[in-house]
Design an enzyme around this catalytic site. Structure first.
Site, PDB file in Angstrom:
ATOM      1  N   TYR A  72       1.366  -1.034   0.123  1.00 52.10           N
ATOM      2  CA  TYR A  72       0.009   0.327   0.166  1.00 52.10           C
ATOM      3  C   TYR A  72       1.003   1.444   0.113  1.00 52.10           C
ATOM      4  O   TYR A  72       0.335   2.298  -0.644  1.00 52.10           O
ATOM      5  CB  TYR A  72      -0.849   0.241   1.406  1.00 52.10           C
ATOM      6  CG  TYR A  72      -1.585   0.643   0.539  1.00 52.10           C
ATOM      7  CD1 TYR A  72      -2.916   0.649   0.235  1.00 52.10           C
ATOM      8  CD2 TYR A  72      -1.848   2.200   1.599  1.00 52.10           C
ATOM      9  CE1 TYR A  72      -3.812   2.341   0.589  1.00 52.10           C
ATOM     10  CE2 TYR A  72      -2.708   3.472   2.056  1.00 52.10           C
ATOM     11  CZ  TYR A  72      -4.151   3.368   0.538  1.00 52.10           C
ATOM     12  OH  TYR A  72      -4.783   3.902   0.398  1.00 52.10           O
ATOM     13  N   PHE A 124      -8.213  19.181 -26.447  1.00 52.36           N
ATOM     14  CA  PHE A 124      -7.738  18.159 -26.359  1.00 52.36           C
ATOM     15  C   PHE A 124      -9.372  17.739 -25.271  1.00 52.36           C
ATOM     16  O   PHE A 124     -10.063  18.181 -24.185  1.00 52.36           O
ATOM     17  CB  PHE A 124      -7.261  16.859 -25.517  1.00 52.36           C
ATOM     18  CG  PHE A 124      -7.521  15.646 -25.523  1.00 52.36           C
ATOM     19  CD1 PHE A 124      -7.514  15.004 -26.741  1.00 52.36           C
ATOM     20  CD2 PHE A 124      -8.199  14.808 -24.516  1.00 52.36           C
ATOM     21  CE1 PHE A 124      -8.856  13.629 -26.106  1.00 52.36           C
ATOM     22  CE2 PHE A 124      -8.594  13.597 -24.445  1.00 52.36           C
ATOM     23  CZ  PHE A 124      -8.376  12.900 -25.480  1.00 52.36           C
ATOM     24  N   THR A 125     -10.771  16.747 -25.369  1.00 50.27           N
ATOM     25  CA  THR A 125     -12.095  16.935 -24.224  1.00 50.27           C
ATOM     26  C   THR A 125     -12.023  16.490 -22.837  1.00 50.27           C
ATOM     27  O   THR A 125     -12.365  17.710 -22.257  1.00 50.27           O
ATOM     28  CB  THR A 125     -12.897  15.582 -24.862  1.00 50.27           C
ATOM     29  OG1 THR A 125     -11.940  14.701 -24.295  1.00 50.27           O
ATOM     30  CG2 THR A 125     -13.362  15.497 -26.457  1.00 50.27           C
ATOM     31  N   ASP A 215       0.304  18.676 -22.261  1.00 49.66           N
ATOM     32  CA  ASP A 215       0.067  17.212 -22.241  1.00 49.66           C
ATOM     33  C   ASP A 215       1.065  16.216 -23.059  1.00 49.66           C
ATOM     34  O   ASP A 215       1.101  16.658 -24.670  1.00 49.66           O
ATOM     35  CB  ASP A 215      -1.123  17.545 -23.716  1.00 49.66           C
ATOM     36  CG  ASP A 215      -2.386  16.454 -23.414  1.00 49.66           C
ATOM     37  OD1 ASP A 215      -1.301  15.063 -23.075  1.00 49.66           O
ATOM     38  OD2 ASP A 215      -3.012  16.537 -23.279  1.00 49.66           O
ATOM     39  N   LYS A 258      -1.469   5.405 -24.330  1.00 47.91           N
ATOM     40  CA  LYS A 258      -0.888   5.604 -25.374  1.00 47.91           C
ATOM     41  C   LYS A 258       0.538   5.795 -25.973  1.00 47.91           C
ATOM     42  O   LYS A 258       0.799   4.360 -25.274  1.00 47.91           O
ATOM     43  CB  LYS A 258      -0.981   7.271 -25.831  1.00 47.91           C
ATOM     44  CG  LYS A 258      -2.452   7.737 -26.390  1.00 47.91           C
ATOM     45  CD  LYS A 258      -3.578   7.497 -24.701  1.00 47.91           C
ATOM     46  CE  LYS A 258      -4.887   8.234 -25.756  1.00 47.91           C
ATOM     47  NZ  LYS A 258      -5.329   9.423 -24.348  1.00 47.91           N
ATOM     48  N   ARG A 382     -15.980  11.175 -36.721  1.00 46.98           N
ATOM     49  CA  ARG A 382     -15.467  12.647 -35.634  1.00 46.98           C
ATOM     50  C   ARG A 382     -16.239  13.771 -36.342  1.00 46.98           C
ATOM     51  O   ARG A 382     -15.743  13.450 -37.559  1.00 46.98           O
ATOM     52  CB  ARG A 382     -13.802  12.880 -35.941  1.00 46.98           C
ATOM     53  CG  ARG A 382     -13.516  12.037 -34.296  1.00 46.98           C
ATOM     54  CD  ARG A 382     -13.944  13.037 -32.687  1.00 46.98           C
ATOM     55  NE  ARG A 382     -13.637  12.185 -32.122  1.00 46.98           N
ATOM     56  CZ  ARG A 382     -14.685  11.491 -30.690  1.00 46.98           C
ATOM     57  NH1 ARG A 382     -15.927  11.696 -30.903  1.00 46.98           N
ATOM     58  NH2 ARG A 382     -14.081  11.130 -29.560  1.00 46.98           N
ATOM     59  N   PHE A 449     -22.929  10.924 -29.065  1.00 47.11           N
ATOM     60  CA  PHE A 449     -22.026   9.937 -30.192  1.00 47.11           C
ATOM     61  C   PHE A 449     -21.978   8.594 -29.674  1.00 47.11           C
ATOM     62  O   PHE A 449     -21.630   6.801 -30.436  1.00 47.11           O
ATOM     63  CB  PHE A 449     -20.127   9.825 -30.837  1.00 47.11           C
ATOM     64  CG  PHE A 449     -19.234  10.807 -29.227  1.00 47.11           C
ATOM     65  CD1 PHE A 449     -19.820  12.374 -28.913  1.00 47.11           C
ATOM     66  CD2 PHE A 449     -18.610   9.783 -28.720  1.00 47.11           C
ATOM     67  CE1 PHE A 449     -19.105  12.544 -28.391  1.00 47.11           C
ATOM     68  CE2 PHE A 449     -17.548  10.286 -28.508  1.00 47.11           C
ATOM     69  CZ  PHE A 449     -17.627  11.799 -27.228  1.00 47.11           C
TER      70      PHE A 449
HETATM   71  C1  LIG Z   1      -5.904  10.422 -24.414  1.00 47.00           C
HETATM   72  C2  LIG Z   1      -6.063  11.578 -23.557  1.00 47.00           C
HETATM   73  C3  LIG Z   1      -6.130  12.512 -22.916  1.00 47.00           C
HETATM   74  C4  LIG Z   1      -6.638  11.956 -21.611  1.00 47.00           C
HETATM   75  O1  LIG Z   1      -5.674  10.720 -20.949  1.00 47.00           O
HETATM   76  P1  LIG Z   1      -6.798   9.582 -20.441  1.00 47.00           P
HETATM   77  O2  LIG Z   1      -5.695   7.731 -20.138  1.00 47.00           O
HETATM   78  O3  LIG Z   1      -7.787   8.608 -20.774  1.00 47.00           O
HETATM   79  O4  LIG Z   1      -7.521  10.040 -19.156  1.00 47.00           O
HETATM   80  C5  LIG Z   1      -5.124  13.648 -22.618  1.00 47.00           C
HETATM   81  N1  LIG Z   1      -4.778  14.207 -23.719  1.00 47.00           N
HETATM   82  C6  LIG Z   1      -4.687  13.558 -24.872  1.00 47.00           C
HETATM   83  C7  LIG Z   1      -4.304  14.438 -26.307  1.00 47.00           C
HETATM   84  C8  LIG Z   1      -5.583  12.528 -25.108  1.00 47.00           C
HETATM   85  O5  LIG Z   1      -5.089  11.433 -26.331  1.00 47.00           O
END
Ligand SMILES: *Cc1c(COP(=O)(O)O)cnc(C)c1O
Length: 464
Positions: A72, A124-125, A215, A258, A382, A449
C-alpha cells in the site's frame, strides 16, 4: 533499390480474431444501431476505434506484472516508475495517477481559478473539461493551418506565437496560469510541434512568468517527427530529442495509455517543489497514496518498462511508418483524408468521400458503419454526431470537418492487417455512391456519439 522496414518484434502469444460473415456483421451492426461505439468487441475483426489503452505489451512487460510490488505504501514498483520518468522525461518530481485525466484534474484544480485563460494548441475533450470545471476559459492558439485538413505543413501542431502574445497583452499574464502544449495534437490529426516552436513558446512564457505544461500523451511520436523533419536532429536518438523537448517545459500530464505502451496508467510531473507538495495532497484525495496513485503495483512496473521501450528508435520508426503505410495506400487510390499523415491515426474526409450525402445524413457515421459492414474494421466517427447540438438554438452543430478516424494501436496489428483495411476503404471508395445516409432514431442528451442509434434512410446502408 527499395528497402522496407518490418515490425521490430516477433509474435510470442496470439489472440485469435473473430471473422464474421457479411450477414453476421449486418446483424451485429443492426443491433448496435449502426453506431461503432455500440459494437461488441467479439464482433470486430480489426479494431481501429482508438489507440488508447490498446497497446500490446512486450514479454518483459508481462514478466514485470509478476514482480509488481502491491504494498500500500512505498511500493518498489513506484520507485521504478519514478526513476523511469525522471530518466526519460527529465522532470524532478513525479506523481502517479490512474490515467491522464487524473493528472489533468489535479493540475487544473491547483492552477486554474475562475476568470483565468488557458491557452493551448487545439483543445482536447478531457483537458478542456477540467480547465472549464475550475472556471477557466480555453483559448486556441494553434496555427491557422491546423484547422485546414488539406494544407501540407511539417509541424501543423505549432503554436502561433502572435496569437499567444495577443492573448497575454489582452488578458494579462497574471490571468494565464499556464500554457497547455500538446505534443502531438490529437484533434488536429496527430500533428507534431517543432522543437523551435517549443523553445520559442517557453522563452516567451518565461519572460512573462507563465508556466508551460505539456500534454505529453504522444510525446515519443512527436520526437520522431522532429528527428525526421527538423534540421539538426536526424542523427540524434529519440531519447535525446525527448529530453530536449521536456527541457522547454515546467511539467506535464501524461496518459500512459498511449505512448507509454500500457493499458492503464498516467502521471503528473513537474520541476517546482511547491506545486509538487500541493499536488501530493490532492493525489491522496482523488487517486490514492502518492506511491500508487490509482494504479496496481504491477501496472506501475509495466509502465516503467513501457517507458523505456517507447524510446527505442526502431520501435518508434516502425510505429510512425505503419500509420503512414496505411495512409499512403489510401492516398494513392485518391481517398480524401487529412494531410499530412499524423502519428497515431488516419482521418478520412467523409464529407468528400460521400459527397452525395448531406451533412444531416451523417456521412461519417454512415462511412464508419459501411466500413464495418464491408470488412469488420471498426473506426470512429468524428463529425456532426460527435459535435452535438447548439445549447441555445437546439440545432445540430455542423462542424467543418466530417471525418472518420482509423486509429492504429501500438504493436498490435501487422502490415498485412493494414492491407486488409486499405483494400476495404478503397473498395468502398470505388462504389461510394452506393453508400446511403442514416437517420438518428435515438439521441442521448449528452455525449450523444457514444450511445446514439441510427438506421439506414433507405432499405439498406450499401446498395450492392
Ligand atoms: C487520451 C488523452 C488524454 C487523457 O488521457 P486518459 O488516459 O484517457 O485519461 C489527454 N490528452 C490527450 C491528447 C489524449 O489523447
Amino acid at each position: 533499390m527499395r528497402r522496407r522496414i518490418a515490425e521490430p518484434y516477433k509474435i510470442k502469444a496470439v489472440e485469435p480474431l473473430s471473422m464474421l460473415s457479411y450477414q453476421e456483421r449486418e446483424e451485429a451492426l443492426k443491433s448496435a444501431g449502426y453506431n461503432t461505439f455500440l459494437l461488441d468487441s467479439k464482433d470486430v475483426y480489426i479494431d481501429l476505434l482508438t489507440d488508447s489503452g490498446t497497446s500490446a505489451m512486450s514479454d518483459k512487460q508481462w514478466g514485470s506484472l509478476m514482480v509488481g510490488d502491491e504494498a500500500y505504501a512505498g511500493s518498489k514498483s513506484w520507485y521504478r516508475l519514478e526513476e523511469a520518468v525522471r530518466e526519460v522525461y527529465g522532470y524532478k518530481y513525479v506523481l502517479p495517477t490512474h490515467q491522464g485525466r487524473g493528472a489533468e484534474n489535479i493540475l487544473s484544480q491547483l492552477k486554474v481559478k475562475p476568470g483565468d485563460y488557458v491557452p493551448g494548441n487545439m483543445y482536447f475533450t478531457t483537458t478542456r473539461a477540467h480547465q472549464e470545471m475550475n472556471g477557466g476559459t480555453f483559448v486556441d492558439v494553434i496555427i491557422d493551418e491546423a484547422h485546414d485538413p488539406q494544407i501540407e505543413v511539417d509541424f501543423k501542431g505549432n503554436v502561433d506565437l502572435n496569437k499567444l502574445k495577443s492573448l497575454i497583452e489582452e488578458v494579462g499574464a497574471h490571468n494565464i496560469p499556464y500554457v497547455c502544449l500538446a505534443v502531438t495534437v490529437n484533434m488536429a490529426g496527430g500533428q507534431p510541434v517543432s522543437m523551435k516552436n517549443m523553445k520559442d513558446v517557453y522563452e516567451l512564457c518565461q519572460h512573462h512568468g507563465i508556466d508551460v505544461m505539456y500534454d505529453a500523451t504522444r510525446c515519443v511520436e512527436n520526437a520522431y517527427f522532429i528527428k525526421e523533419r527538423e534540421s539538426g536532429y536526424s542523427e540524434k536518438s529519440i531519447k535525446i530529442i525527448l529530453k530536449e523537448m521536456f527541457s522547454y517545459s515546467d511539467g506535464c500530464t501524461m496518459s500512459g495509455k498511449k505512448d507509454a505502451l500500457v493499458n492503464i496508467g498516467g502521471f503528473l510531473a513537474m520541476n517546482d517543489e511547491d506545486l509538487y507538495t500541493r499536488s501530493r495532497e490532492l493525489v491522496v484525495v482523488y487517486e490514492g497514496m502518492p506511491t500508487y496513485g490509482g494504479m496496481a503495483g504491477r501496472d506501475m512496473e509495466a509502465m516503467a518498462q513501457g517507458i523505456y521501450e517507447s524510446v527505442d528508435d526502431h520501435y518508434i520508426e516502425h510505429r510512425i511508418h505503419q500509420v503512414r503505410y496505411l495512409g499512403d495506400q489510401l492516398q494513392e487510390a485518391g481517398v480524401p483524408m487529412v494531410r499530412p499523415i499524423g502519428g497515431h491515426a488516419i482521418f478520412l474526409d467523409a464529407k468528400a468521400f460521400l459527397s452525395h450525402l448531406d451533412q444531416l445524413e451523417f456521412p461519417a457515421q454512415s462511412l464508419a458503419a459501411a466500413l464495418y459492414l464491408d470488412s469488420g474494421v471498426r473506426a470512429m466517427e468524428r463529425g456532426i454526431v460527435s459535435a452535438g447540438r447548439n445549447k441555445d438554438t437546439g440545432e445540430h452543430n455542423q462542424p467543418k470537418l466530417e471525418m472518420i478516424r482509423l486509429t492504429i494501436p501500438r504493436r498490435v496489428y501487422t502490415n498485412n492487417h493494414m492491407d486488409v483495411v486499405a483494400d476495404s476503404v478503397i473498395a468502398l471508395y470505388e462504389k461510394r455512391e452506393k453508400i446511403k445516409g442514416l437517420q438518428m432514431d435515438y439521441e442521448p442528451p449528452t455525449l450523444r456519439f457514444f450511445n446514439a442509434r441510427f438506421s439506414p434512410k433507405e432499405v439498406s446502408l450499401i446498395h450492392n
